[in-house]
Motif scaffolding. Structure first.
Motif, PDB file in Angstrom:
ATOM      1  N   TYR A   1      48.669 -20.906 -77.110  1.00  0.00           N
ATOM      2  CA  TYR A   1      48.459 -19.732 -77.968  1.00  0.00           C
ATOM      3  C   TYR A   1      49.365 -19.742 -79.196  1.00  0.00           C
ATOM      4  CZ  TYR A   1      52.833 -17.389 -76.848  1.00  0.00           C
ATOM      5  OH  TYR A   1      54.153 -17.065 -76.759  1.00  0.00           O
ATOM      6  N   ALA A   2      50.520 -20.394 -79.097  1.00  0.00           N
ATOM      7  CA  ALA A   2      51.488 -20.353 -80.192  1.00  0.00           C
ATOM      8  C   ALA A   2      51.249 -21.443 -81.233  1.00  0.00           C
ATOM      9  CB  ALA A   2      52.894 -20.483 -79.628  1.00  0.00           C
ATOM     10  N   VAL A   3      50.301 -22.352 -80.976  1.00  0.00           N
ATOM     11  CA  VAL A   3      50.081 -23.470 -81.889  1.00  0.00           C
ATOM     12  C   VAL A   3      49.196 -23.045 -83.046  1.00  0.00           C
ATOM     13  CG1 VAL A   3      48.895 -25.687 -82.076  1.00  0.00           C
ATOM     14  CG2 VAL A   3      50.384 -25.246 -80.146  1.00  0.00           C
ATOM     15  N   ARG A   4      49.552 -23.523 -84.217  1.00  0.00           N
ATOM     16  CA  ARG A   4      48.731 -23.249 -85.395  1.00  0.00           C
ATOM     17  C   ARG A   4      47.754 -24.404 -85.545  1.00  0.00           C
ATOM     18  NH1 ARG A   4      51.198 -20.325 -90.283  1.00  0.00           N
ATOM     19  NH2 ARG A   4      49.545 -18.785 -90.398  1.00  0.00           N
ATOM     20  N   VAL A   5      46.461 -24.167 -85.294  1.00  0.00           N
ATOM     21  CA  VAL A   5      45.493 -25.272 -85.339  1.00  0.00           C
ATOM     22  C   VAL A   5      45.164 -25.632 -86.776  1.00  0.00           C
ATOM     23  CG1 VAL A   5      44.436 -24.981 -83.096  1.00  0.00           C
ATOM     24  CG2 VAL A   5      43.643 -23.597 -84.971  1.00  0.00           C
TER      25      VAL A   5
ATOM     26  N   MET B   1      48.693 -28.200 -75.106  1.00  0.00           N
ATOM     27  CA  MET B   1      47.631 -27.486 -74.398  1.00  0.00           C
ATOM     28  C   MET B   1      48.248 -26.733 -73.228  1.00  0.00           C
ATOM     29  SD  MET B   1      44.836 -28.626 -76.001  1.00  0.00           S
ATOM     30  CE  MET B   1      43.313 -28.808 -75.100  1.00  0.00           C
ATOM     31  N   SER B   2      47.671 -25.595 -72.918  1.00  0.00           N
ATOM     32  CA  SER B   2      48.157 -24.869 -71.743  1.00  0.00           C
ATOM     33  C   SER B   2      47.031 -24.015 -71.188  1.00  0.00           C
ATOM     34  CB  SER B   2      49.364 -24.009 -72.113  1.00  0.00           C
ATOM     35  OG  SER B   2      49.011 -23.082 -73.110  1.00  0.00           O
TER      36      SER B   2
ATOM     37  N   TYR C   1      59.541 -22.378 -74.709  1.00  0.00           N
ATOM     38  CA  TYR C   1      60.430 -21.434 -75.374  1.00  0.00           C
ATOM     39  C   TYR C   1      60.046 -21.304 -76.839  1.00  0.00           C
ATOM     40  CZ  TYR C   1      64.797 -18.811 -75.794  1.00  0.00           C
ATOM     41  OH  TYR C   1      65.732 -17.825 -75.973  1.00  0.00           O
ATOM     42  N   PRO C   2      60.043 -20.070 -77.377  1.00  0.00           N
ATOM     43  CA  PRO C   2      59.588 -19.878 -78.765  1.00  0.00           C
ATOM     44  C   PRO C   2      60.313 -20.730 -79.798  1.00  0.00           C
ATOM     45  CG  PRO C   2      59.850 -17.763 -77.687  1.00  0.00           C
ATOM     46  CD  PRO C   2      60.317 -18.781 -76.709  1.00  0.00           C
ATOM     47  N   GLN C   3      61.638 -20.897 -79.644  1.00  0.00           N
ATOM     48  CA  GLN C   3      62.358 -21.654 -80.667  1.00  0.00           C
ATOM     49  C   GLN C   3      62.249 -23.158 -80.485  1.00  0.00           C
ATOM     50  OE1 GLN C   3      64.893 -18.681 -79.864  1.00  0.00           O
ATOM     51  NE2 GLN C   3      65.994 -18.668 -81.797  1.00  0.00           N
ATOM     52  N   GLY C   4      61.593 -23.611 -79.421  1.00  0.00           N
ATOM     53  CA  GLY C   4      61.332 -25.038 -79.290  1.00  0.00           C
ATOM     54  C   GLY C   4      62.280 -25.737 -78.358  1.00  0.00           C
ATOM     55  N   LEU C   5      61.803 -26.897 -77.859  1.00  0.00           N
ATOM     56  CA  LEU C   5      62.565 -27.644 -76.871  1.00  0.00           C
ATOM     57  C   LEU C   5      63.856 -28.217 -77.449  1.00  0.00           C
ATOM     58  CD1 LEU C   5      62.696 -28.812 -73.997  1.00  0.00           C
ATOM     59  CD2 LEU C   5      61.331 -30.728 -74.806  1.00  0.00           C
ATOM     60  N   ASP C   6      63.827 -28.630 -78.698  1.00  0.00           N
ATOM     61  CA  ASP C   6      65.032 -29.237 -79.297  1.00  0.00           C
ATOM     62  C   ASP C   6      66.167 -28.233 -79.350  1.00  0.00           C
ATOM     63  OD1 ASP C   6      62.976 -31.046 -81.651  1.00  0.00           O
ATOM     64  OD2 ASP C   6      63.767 -31.656 -79.689  1.00  0.00           O
ATOM     65  N   TYR C   7      65.839 -27.009 -79.752  1.00  0.00           N
ATOM     66  CA  TYR C   7      66.843 -25.946 -79.816  1.00  0.00           C
ATOM     67  C   TYR C   7      67.442 -25.694 -78.441  1.00  0.00           C
ATOM     68  CZ  TYR C   7      68.558 -21.121 -80.360  1.00  0.00           C
ATOM     69  OH  TYR C   7      69.318 -19.984 -80.347  1.00  0.00           O
ATOM     70  N   VAL C   8      66.562 -25.593 -77.439  1.00  0.00           N
ATOM     71  CA  VAL C   8      67.008 -25.318 -76.067  1.00  0.00           C
ATOM     72  C   VAL C   8      67.909 -26.441 -75.561  1.00  0.00           C
ATOM     73  CG1 VAL C   8      66.152 -25.182 -73.689  1.00  0.00           C
ATOM     74  CG2 VAL C   8      65.054 -23.858 -75.463  1.00  0.00           C
ATOM     75  N   ARG C   9      67.473 -27.671 -75.839  1.00  0.00           N
ATOM     76  CA  ARG C   9      68.235 -28.826 -75.356  1.00  0.00           C
ATOM     77  C   ARG C   9      69.627 -28.870 -75.968  1.00  0.00           C
ATOM     78  NH1 ARG C   9      64.252 -33.411 -75.146  1.00  0.00           N
ATOM     79  NH2 ARG C   9      64.324 -33.144 -77.399  1.00  0.00           N
TER      80      ARG C   9
ATOM     81  N   LEU D   1      57.437 -12.252 -72.599  1.00  0.00           N
ATOM     82  CA  LEU D   1      57.387 -11.128 -73.530  1.00  0.00           C
ATOM     83  C   LEU D   1      56.726 -11.526 -74.827  1.00  0.00           C
ATOM     84  CD1 LEU D   1      58.269  -8.200 -74.141  1.00  0.00           C
ATOM     85  CD2 LEU D   1      60.353  -9.124 -75.099  1.00  0.00           C
ATOM     86  N   LYS D   2      57.132 -12.683 -75.363  1.00  0.00           N
ATOM     87  CA  LYS D   2      56.559 -13.149 -76.637  1.00  0.00           C
ATOM     88  C   LYS D   2      55.056 -13.362 -76.502  1.00  0.00           C
ATOM     89  CE  LYS D   2      57.373 -15.182 -80.769  1.00  0.00           C
ATOM     90  NZ  LYS D   2      56.687 -16.322 -81.303  1.00  0.00           N
ATOM     91  N   LYS D   3      54.654 -13.931 -75.367  1.00  0.00           N
ATOM     92  CA  LYS D   3      53.231 -14.191 -75.138  1.00  0.00           C
ATOM     93  C   LYS D   3      52.462 -12.869 -75.085  1.00  0.00           C
ATOM     94  CE  LYS D   3      51.230 -17.755 -72.739  1.00  0.00           C
ATOM     95  NZ  LYS D   3      51.009 -18.606 -71.571  1.00  0.00           N
ATOM     96  N   TYR D   4      52.998 -11.893 -74.332  1.00  0.00           N
ATOM     97  CA  TYR D   4      52.301 -10.613 -74.218  1.00  0.00           C
ATOM     98  C   TYR D   4      52.169  -9.947 -75.572  1.00  0.00           C
ATOM     99  CZ  TYR D   4      51.121  -5.840 -73.059  1.00  0.00           C
ATOM    100  OH  TYR D   4      50.493  -4.622 -73.017  1.00  0.00           O
ATOM    101  N   ARG D   5      53.273  -9.941 -76.342  1.00  0.00           N
ATOM    102  CA  ARG D   5      53.251  -9.266 -77.653  1.00  0.00           C
ATOM    103  C   ARG D   5      52.244  -9.920 -78.589  1.00  0.00           C
ATOM    104  NH1 ARG D   5      59.526  -7.969 -78.963  1.00  0.00           N
ATOM    105  NH2 ARG D   5      59.629  -6.068 -77.712  1.00  0.00           N
ATOM    106  N   THR D   6      52.231 -11.267 -78.604  1.00  0.00           N
ATOM    107  CA  THR D   6      51.297 -11.972 -79.498  1.00  0.00           C
ATOM    108  C   THR D   6      49.860 -11.701 -79.081  1.00  0.00           C
ATOM    109  OG1 THR D   6      52.951 -13.708 -79.531  1.00  0.00           O
ATOM    110  CG2 THR D   6      50.874 -14.186 -80.599  1.00  0.00           C
ATOM    111  N   MET D   7      49.591 -11.791 -77.768  1.00  0.00           N
ATOM    112  CA  MET D   7      48.226 -11.568 -77.282  1.00  0.00           C
ATOM    113  C   MET D   7      47.781 -10.134 -77.533  1.00  0.00           C
ATOM    114  SD  MET D   7      47.190 -14.466 -76.229  1.00  0.00           S
ATOM    115  CE  MET D   7      45.699 -14.049 -75.381  1.00  0.00           C
TER     116      MET D   7
END
Lengths: 254, 114
Positions: free
Chosen positions: A13-17, A31-32, B26-34, B99-105
């Protein structure tokens, strides 16, 4: 009661296609599981935890490598077993279309004999929302779409439907097809320990060609795919009078 | 002889694997988390008893080569507590993702005000 849950593997859902050559480039894209399908899985698992359901089966149609990841997430959330219909065709609207999906699900329902089929409201890639109603029509079962709350027992369910006009409460006799809306529940996150445990659960892999006797050819052709037009730049106004003038004459809102 | 931080505790390895699994969503990405987590896992202040104070600087505790895996027991207790905090952090990250997923959806598919 046995529950069959449909799970779709979509672009995250977060990907910009990006649109290229009248198609969406899916290579190296994340993909998810479709968020609405997650809600459906969560609902099925909750019904199993409250002893309303005896077995939850997750079904997906997708490529042999990617589909297993999606099913593993569904199994990690709590499904008992899964069925993977493998196909290398695109499962967004372009090649495998809702009619084909409904036919495959109809065949599986006749085989597995569940009392309830839970699906997501729509896929976030195709935004069709057709499999639920189509499947219900093919099976001759009652359908409740956009379910926002669900209660019931093994014979009937009481659901709230969310429509643009408001919420309506309906009672439906099982067997039935229900599609889940956003406010039905908050799906749990599939943590790594659960994913590891899910590797032991049974996944039944079948190729889509075993359903060749059903007419799965797409009846709709996608003519064109374009990105939405870019946002127009805003207009800077110098004074309040100019703003009022523009609102009155150009935008015609006052 | 080796230092105790050159041997990774199995719980820490398991924690890091959980972090990477959650980090992919994670919203900020795997590199940030790592980056953040590697820094935190290497930080002596998160498990002080695993280090010795040596003229003002922290020095890892030295263990025997023949021990396949061994760290002093007082270190073990603190390490387990730190891993517990780490797992709590992972749950917080899961919450942020949900939370981010719910808000976006909700923004995309939620009720449109008439």
């Amino acid at each position: 009661m046995k529950i069959l849950v449909g799970v779709k593997r979509v672009v995250d859902y977060a990907v910009r296609v990006r649109v290229a050559n009248n198609t969406i480039d899916l290579s190296n894209i994340k993909m998810s599981m479709n968020p609405f399908c997650e809600i459906a899985v969560e609902q099925a698992v909750r019904m199993k935890e409250s002893k309303q359901a005896s077995e939850v089966i997750a079904v997906t149609i997708g490529p042999s490598k990617g589909g297993t990841e999606t099913l593993r997430t569904a199994l990690a959330m709590g499904c008992d077993r899964a069925i993977h219909i493998t196909t290398e065709q695109r499962t967004d609207f372009l090649e495998v279309q809702p009619r084909a999906v409904s036919k495959i699900f109809q065949s599986l329902v006749q085989e597995e004999d569940p009392s309830l089929v839970l699906l997501g409201k729509q896929g976030i890639d195709s935004d069709c929302g057709q499999v639920g109603p189509m499947l219900a029509g093919m099976l001759g079962w009652p359908q409740i779409t956009f379910a926002a709350s669900m209660e019931g027992d093994s014979d009937k369910l009481t659901l709230d439907r969310e429509t643009d006009a408001g919420t309506e409460t309906l009672e439906v006799q099982l067997p039935s097809v229900v599609t889940c809306d956003l406010r039905l529940n908050e799906p749990r996150y599939a943590t790594l320990p659960n994913i590891m445990k899910a590797k032991k659960k049974k996944v039944d892999v079948r190729d889509i060609s075993t359903f060749a006797d059903l007419d799965l050819e797409p009846h709709l052709q996608v003519l064109e795919i374009t990105e939405p037009p870019p946002r127009q730049a805003g207009v800077m106004v110098e004074s309040v009078d100019e703003l009022v003038d523009k609102l009155q004459n150009e935008a015609k809102v006052i | 002889q080796r230092t105790n931080i050159s041997i990774m505790h199995p719980l820490v390895r398991d924690l890091y694997k959980r972090v990477i699994w959650v980090g992919k969503d994670y919203p900020q990405g795997l590199d940030y988390v790592r980056d953040k987590w590697k820094k935190a896992l290497r930080n002596p202040h998160n498990c002080p008893s695993c280090y010795n104070q040596h003229n003002g600087s922290v020095v890892p505790i030295v263990v025997d080569d023949d021990a396949s895996y061994k760290i002093p027991t007082d270190c073990e207790r603190e390490l387990r507590k730190a891993v517990g905090k780490g797992r709590h952090m992972v749950r917080e990250m899961e919450g942020i993702i949900q939370l981010k997923k719910y808000r976006t959806m909700n923004k995309r598919y939620g009720k449109k005000k008439r």
